[in-house]
Design an enzyme around this catalytic site. Structure first.
Site, PDB file in Angstrom:
ATOM      1  N   VAL A   1       0.909  -1.032   0.060  1.00 49.19           N
ATOM      2  CA  VAL A   1      -0.085   0.091   0.063  1.00 49.19           C
ATOM      3  C   VAL A   1       0.915   1.006   0.007  1.00 49.19           C
ATOM      4  O   VAL A   1       1.993   1.162   0.416  1.00 49.19           O
ATOM      5  CB  VAL A   1      -0.888  -0.113   1.172  1.00 49.19           C
ATOM      6  CG1 VAL A   1      -1.636   1.155   1.259  1.00 49.19           C
ATOM      7  CG2 VAL A   1      -1.777  -1.162   1.419  1.00 49.19           C
ATOM      8  N   CYS A   2       0.394   2.316  -0.565  1.00 49.45           N
ATOM      9  CA  CYS A   2       1.194   3.457  -0.731  1.00 49.45           C
ATOM     10  C   CYS A   2       2.597   3.265  -1.440  1.00 49.45           C
ATOM     11  O   CYS A   2       2.652   2.373  -2.184  1.00 49.45           O
ATOM     12  CB  CYS A   2       1.428   4.172   0.821  1.00 49.45           C
ATOM     13  SG  CYS A   2       1.431   5.910   0.542  1.00 49.45           S
ATOM     14  N   THR A   3       3.519   3.959  -0.913  1.00 55.48           N
ATOM     15  CA  THR A   3       5.027   3.851  -1.393  1.00 55.48           C
ATOM     16  C   THR A   3       5.642   2.624  -1.220  1.00 55.48           C
ATOM     17  O   THR A   3       6.790   2.354  -1.661  1.00 55.48           O
ATOM     18  CB  THR A   3       5.861   4.952  -0.979  1.00 55.48           C
ATOM     19  OG1 THR A   3       5.676   5.317   0.235  1.00 55.48           O
ATOM     20  CG2 THR A   3       5.269   6.384  -1.858  1.00 55.48           C
TER      21      THR A   3
END
Length: 162
Positions: free
Chosen positions: A32-34
């Protein structure tokens, strides 16, 4: 997960080797995300479609992924989510794949996940250039070398031209 510390994880050979080793044998490889950039640096997104937080989306290609603008991207056993709140959408979608729609719906109800954001500013397309600039300046103050560190790591790992 992603966050400010991803460049340190990517620069930590033991951590990156662990991600590479575990990911090579995992039933599902997710982020998730970076966190997607960590998977990319480990070579786990080469040739896969993926997404990440909008501010770092351009770096997916640097690490061998095919960037897709979406909150959740499934490509075979790789699943990536956009920014932090996309993680809930991502989790419910993955849960539905693994345990069925009814289970995911029950969990959504248990969480009372019924988004109704107070503003329509959750994506650069909606937030406008001025707010995107405010965010970008703030992020650059918090981690001024993050982009250059990630690009240097990509070069060192053989993903980008020197």
């Amino acid at each position: 997960p992603g966050g400010i510390g991803i460049a340190s994880v990517i620069d930590h050979p033991t951590a990156l080797d662990w991600v590479r080793r575990v990911g090579a044998e995992a039933q599902w490889v997710t982020s998730v995300c970076t966190g997607a950039l960590i998977l990319g640096a480990a070579g786990l997104l080469r040739g896969y479609q993926a997404t990440t937080h909008w501010a770092w989306h351009d770096l997916l290609a640097v690490f061998g992924a095919e960037p897709v603008h979406a909150r959740t991207v499934f490509d075979r056993n790789r699943v990536t989510g956009g920014g932090v709140t996309a993680g809930i959408d991502f989790a419910l979608a993955l849960m539905a794949r693994i345990a069925g729609d009814d289970t995911a719906r029950a969990v959504q109800l248990a969480l009372e996940y019924d988004p109704a954001p107070p503003f329509s500013a959750g994506h650069p397309d909606k937030a406008g250039a001025d707010l995107v600039d405010v965010y970008t300046r703030r992020a650059d103050r918090l981690a001024p070398h993050r982009r250059s560190d990630l690009l240097a790591a990509a070069r060192r790992l053989g993903f980008a031209p020197a």
